[in-house]
Design a protein around this motif. Structure first.
Motif, short mmCIF file in Angstrom:
data_model
loop_
_atom_site.label_atom_id
_atom_site.label_comp_id
_atom_site.label_asym_id
_atom_site.label_seq_id
_atom_site.Cartn_x
_atom_site.Cartn_y
_atom_site.Cartn_z
N SER A 57 -20.37 4.27 -42.96
CA SER A 57 -21.37 4.68 -41.96
C SER A 57 -20.70 5.51 -40.86
N ASP A 60 -20.73 9.59 -41.10
CA ASP A 60 -21.99 10.33 -40.93
C ASP A 60 -21.81 11.77 -40.46
N CYS A 63 -20.59 14.48 -42.94
CA CYS A 63 -21.35 14.73 -44.17
C CYS A 63 -22.80 14.99 -43.84
N THR A 64 -23.06 16.04 -43.07
CA THR A 64 -24.44 16.39 -42.77
C THR A 64 -24.76 17.72 -43.47
N VAL A 65 -26.00 18.14 -43.38
CA VAL A 65 -26.38 19.39 -44.02
C VAL A 65 -25.60 20.56 -43.38
N HIS A 111 -25.12 10.96 -54.80
CA HIS A 111 -24.40 9.81 -54.23
C HIS A 111 -24.43 8.64 -55.21
N ASP A 112 -23.27 8.04 -55.47
CA ASP A 112 -23.30 6.92 -56.42
C ASP A 112 -22.41 5.73 -56.05
N VAL A 118 -23.79 -2.01 -56.52
CA VAL A 118 -24.91 -2.84 -56.98
C VAL A 118 -24.68 -3.27 -58.43
N VAL A 155 -33.47 1.67 -58.39
CA VAL A 155 -33.15 3.04 -57.99
C VAL A 155 -32.42 3.05 -56.66
N LEU A 158 -29.92 8.14 -51.43
CA LEU A 158 -29.20 8.36 -50.16
C LEU A 158 -29.70 9.56 -49.38
N ILE A 159 -30.39 10.48 -50.05
CA ILE A 159 -30.88 11.66 -49.31
C ILE A 159 -32.42 11.67 -49.31
N PRO A 161 -34.78 13.94 -49.65
CA PRO A 161 -35.59 14.60 -50.69
C PRO A 161 -35.82 13.74 -51.94
N GLY A 187 -30.39 1.82 -50.75
CA GLY A 187 -29.66 3.01 -50.32
C GLY A 187 -30.21 3.53 -49.01
N ALA A 188 -29.35 4.24 -48.26
CA ALA A 188 -29.67 4.64 -46.88
C ALA A 188 -31.02 5.31 -46.70
C1 B12 Z 1 -19.98 9.58 -49.24
C2 B12 Z 1 -21.10 10.53 -48.93
C3 B12 Z 1 -21.22 11.67 -49.72
C4 B12 Z 1 -20.35 11.92 -50.96
C5 B12 Z 1 -20.91 11.06 -52.11
C6 B12 Z 1 -19.80 10.55 -53.02
C7 B12 Z 1 -20.36 9.61 -54.05
N1 B12 Z 1 -19.75 9.66 -55.22
O1 B12 Z 1 -21.29 8.86 -53.82
C8 B12 Z 1 -20.56 13.45 -51.18
C9 B12 Z 1 -19.43 14.18 -50.48
C10 B12 Z 1 -20.63 13.92 -52.63
C11 B12 Z 1 -21.87 13.69 -50.42
C12 B12 Z 1 -22.67 14.78 -50.63
C13 B12 Z 1 -23.78 15.09 -49.84
N2 B12 Z 1 -24.26 14.39 -48.80
CO1 B12 Z 1 -23.58 12.66 -48.32
N3 B12 Z 1 -23.00 11.10 -47.57
C14 B12 Z 1 -22.01 10.28 -47.83
C15 B12 Z 1 -21.95 9.14 -46.77
C16 B12 Z 1 -20.88 9.53 -45.75
C17 B12 Z 1 -21.67 7.75 -47.29
C18 B12 Z 1 -22.62 7.27 -48.41
C19 B12 Z 1 -22.04 6.02 -49.05
O2 B12 Z 1 -21.40 6.08 -50.10
N4 B12 Z 1 -22.18 4.89 -48.34
C20 B12 Z 1 -21.52 3.62 -48.74
C21 B12 Z 1 -22.36 2.87 -49.75
C22 B12 Z 1 -21.61 1.61 -50.19
O3 B12 Z 1 -23.55 2.52 -49.10
P1 B12 Z 1 -24.99 2.69 -49.74
O4 B12 Z 1 -25.03 3.84 -50.68
O5 B12 Z 1 -26.00 2.62 -48.68
O6 B12 Z 1 -25.10 1.42 -50.69
C23 B12 Z 1 -25.18 0.08 -50.24
C24 B12 Z 1 -26.61 -0.39 -49.98
O7 B12 Z 1 -27.47 0.61 -49.42
C25 B12 Z 1 -27.06 -0.90 -51.32
N5 B12 Z 1 -27.73 -0.02 -52.27
C26 B12 Z 1 -27.56 1.30 -52.54
N6 B12 Z 1 -28.33 1.67 -53.55
C27 B12 Z 1 -29.01 0.58 -53.97
C28 B12 Z 1 -29.93 0.40 -55.00
C29 B12 Z 1 -30.46 -0.86 -55.23
C30 B12 Z 1 -31.42 -1.07 -56.34
C31 B12 Z 1 -30.07 -1.96 -54.41
C32 B12 Z 1 -30.61 -3.31 -54.66
C33 B12 Z 1 -29.17 -1.78 -53.36
C34 B12 Z 1 -28.65 -0.52 -53.17
O8 B12 Z 1 -25.89 -1.35 -51.96
C35 B12 Z 1 -24.71 -0.76 -51.40
C36 B12 Z 1 -23.80 -1.90 -51.02
O9 B12 Z 1 -24.47 -2.86 -50.22
C37 B12 Z 1 -23.40 9.19 -46.17
C38 B12 Z 1 -23.56 8.65 -44.74
C39 B12 Z 1 -24.23 7.28 -44.74
N7 B12 Z 1 -24.20 6.67 -43.59
O10 B12 Z 1 -24.77 6.80 -45.71
C40 B12 Z 1 -23.73 10.67 -46.32
C41 B12 Z 1 -25.21 11.14 -46.46
C42 B12 Z 1 -25.96 10.19 -47.39
N8 B12 Z 1 -25.07 12.45 -47.08
C43 B12 Z 1 -25.88 13.30 -46.59
C44 B12 Z 1 -25.95 14.66 -47.00
C45 B12 Z 1 -26.85 15.57 -46.18
C46 B12 Z 1 -25.22 15.12 -48.11
C47 B12 Z 1 -25.28 16.52 -48.72
C48 B12 Z 1 -26.69 17.14 -48.83
C49 B12 Z 1 -24.34 17.42 -47.89
C50 B12 Z 1 -24.29 18.89 -48.28
N9 B12 Z 1 -24.19 19.71 -47.23
O11 B12 Z 1 -24.32 19.26 -49.43
C51 B12 Z 1 -24.63 16.26 -50.12
C52 B12 Z 1 -25.69 15.76 -51.13
C53 B12 Z 1 -25.81 16.56 -52.33
C54 B12 Z 1 -26.84 15.89 -53.25
N10 B12 Z 1 -27.65 16.72 -53.86
O12 B12 Z 1 -26.91 14.68 -53.41
C55 B12 Z 1 -26.81 12.70 -45.54
C56 B12 Z 1 -28.23 12.45 -46.06
C57 B12 Z 1 -29.27 12.75 -45.00
C58 B12 Z 1 -30.66 12.59 -45.53
N11 B12 Z 1 -31.37 11.62 -44.95
O13 B12 Z 1 -31.09 13.27 -46.42
C59 B12 Z 1 -26.02 11.45 -45.11
C60 B12 Z 1 -26.89 10.26 -44.63
C61 B12 Z 1 -25.07 11.88 -43.95
C62 B12 Z 1 -25.85 12.28 -42.70
N12 B12 Z 1 -25.81 11.48 -41.66
O14 B12 Z 1 -26.47 13.29 -42.62
N13 B12 Z 1 -22.11 12.70 -49.56
#
Ligand code: B12
Length: 224
Positions: A57, A60, A63-65, A111-112, A118, A155, A158-159, A161, A187-188
């Motif tokens: 977190s 943030d 990794c913005t647009v 994002h995966d 999970v 499902v 994270l984004i 769209p 997911g976020a």
């Molecule tokens: C790492 C990251 C990336 C990595 C992803 C690497 C990967 N292999 O996943 C990379 C660099 C590739 C990336 C790319 C982009 N990213 Co990015 N990324 C992030 C970041 C910093 C962390 C996400 C993450 O992994 N969190 C850690 C995991 C563990 O948390 P989580 O996914 O939420 O999962 C937990 C729970 O939510 C839950 N959970 C998740 N899924 C599910 C599903 C189920 C069924 C259940 C039960 C639970 C569950 O379980 C997990 C553990 O508890 C976030 C910021 C943030 N605060 O989230 C931005 C963020 C998601 N990204 C963002 C953006 C804008 C992008 C890009 C568009 C940037 C760009 N200019 O191209 C691209 C996306 C391209 C695309 N088409 O997808 C924005 C999205 C904004 C929005 N609302 O649309 C964020 C929020 C950053 C921001 N503040 O602007 N990104």
């Protein structure tokens, strides 16, 4: 460290060394910090929610647009994956699970890391999880649910769209005769929305909250 016994859920642990190592993208240091927490009795759940999720977190603003530091984020991602692998090693769970789930990050979203957590949490609880990866078309998710005889569809999003993709899941399941299959989102980008807004049954706060919901679902199914 406090005097509270480590098995106590209120026990205090210092997650800062792990968070710092993750944010530095130093996976070796992150593994050392994880081992220290494990040795002190910290649960997997707290390492994920108070360590990994907290560190991510803080990324943030990198990794913005508008601003995007790919290398830095990928290094952190690699460190997160290394820690997850230690917490949930291969072979950790039985191959034959008690129920099957299908999981994916839908089309348009790459994002995966969260999805992978999970999957490992559910596999760790003895479930079979068919992981369709990221950028997955809704049609593939539905056909996998049918083919694998899944008891729920999961499902991750994270984004923003991807919300429109999530809303297509239920109608696509209904069209395939699977309208009763529970759909769980997380997911976020999705956890800010109510289930009704996404047309799903449950929106999970984190992987463990989702796993508890699914366990209750399967238990109710087994009883009936
Ligand atoms: C790492 C990251 C990336 C990595 C992803 C690497 C990967 N292999 O996943 C990379 C660099 C590739 C990336 C790319 C982009 N990213 Co990015 N990324 C992030 C970041 C910093 C962390 C996400 C993450 O992994 N969190 C850690 C995991 C563990 O948390 P989580 O996914 O939420 O999962 C937990 C729970 O939510 C839950 N959970 C998740 N899924 C599910 C599903 C189920 C069924 C259940 C039960 C639970 C569950 O379980 C997990 C553990 O508890 C976030 C910021 C943030 N605060 O989230 C931005 C963020 C998601 N990204 C963002 C953006 C804008 C992008 C890009 C568009 C940037 C760009 N200019 O191209 C691209 C996306 C391209 C695309 N088409 O997808 C924005 C999205 C904004 C929005 N609302 O649309 C964020 C929020 C950053 C921001 N503040 O602007 N990104």
């Amino acid at each position: 460290m406090s005097n509270v016994p480590p098995s106590d859920p209120r026990a205090e642990f210092d997650f800062q060394p792990l968070i710092d190592a993750l944010l530095a993208g130093d996976h070796k240091l992150a593994l050392t910090a994880t081992q220290v927490l494990i040795d002190r009795g910290c649960s997997r759940e707290r390492i994920v929610t108070e360590g990994l999720e907290h560190a991510m977190s803080r990324l943030d603003d990198k990794c913005t647009v508008d601003s995007f530091n790919l290398l830095e984020i990928m290094l952190v991602g690699r460190a997160v994956s290394a820690v997850v692998h230690v917490l949930y090693p291969d072979g950790y769970a039985p191959t034959e699970g008690r129920a099957t789930f299908v999981i994916a990050t839908l089309e348009g979203d790459v994002h995966d890391l969260g999805k992978n957590i999970v999957r490992m949490v559910l596999v760790g609880k003895g479930f079979r999880v068919v992981d369709l990866g990221r950028d997955c078309p809704v049609e593939n998710l539905v056909s996998a649910a049918q083919r694998e005889d899944a008891v729920a569809v999961l499902v991750s999003g994270l984004i923003s769209p991807v919300v429109s993709q999530v809303r297509k899941v239920r109608p696509a399941l209904s069209a395939a005769g699977l309208g009763e299959l529970p759909v769980v989102a997380g997911g976020a980008a999705l956890k800010q929305l109510q289930p009704r807004a996404l047309d799903v049954d449950y929106v999970a706060e984190n992987a463990f909250d989702g796993a508890r919901y699914l366990e209750r679902l399967v238990e109710a199914d087994e009883r009936s």
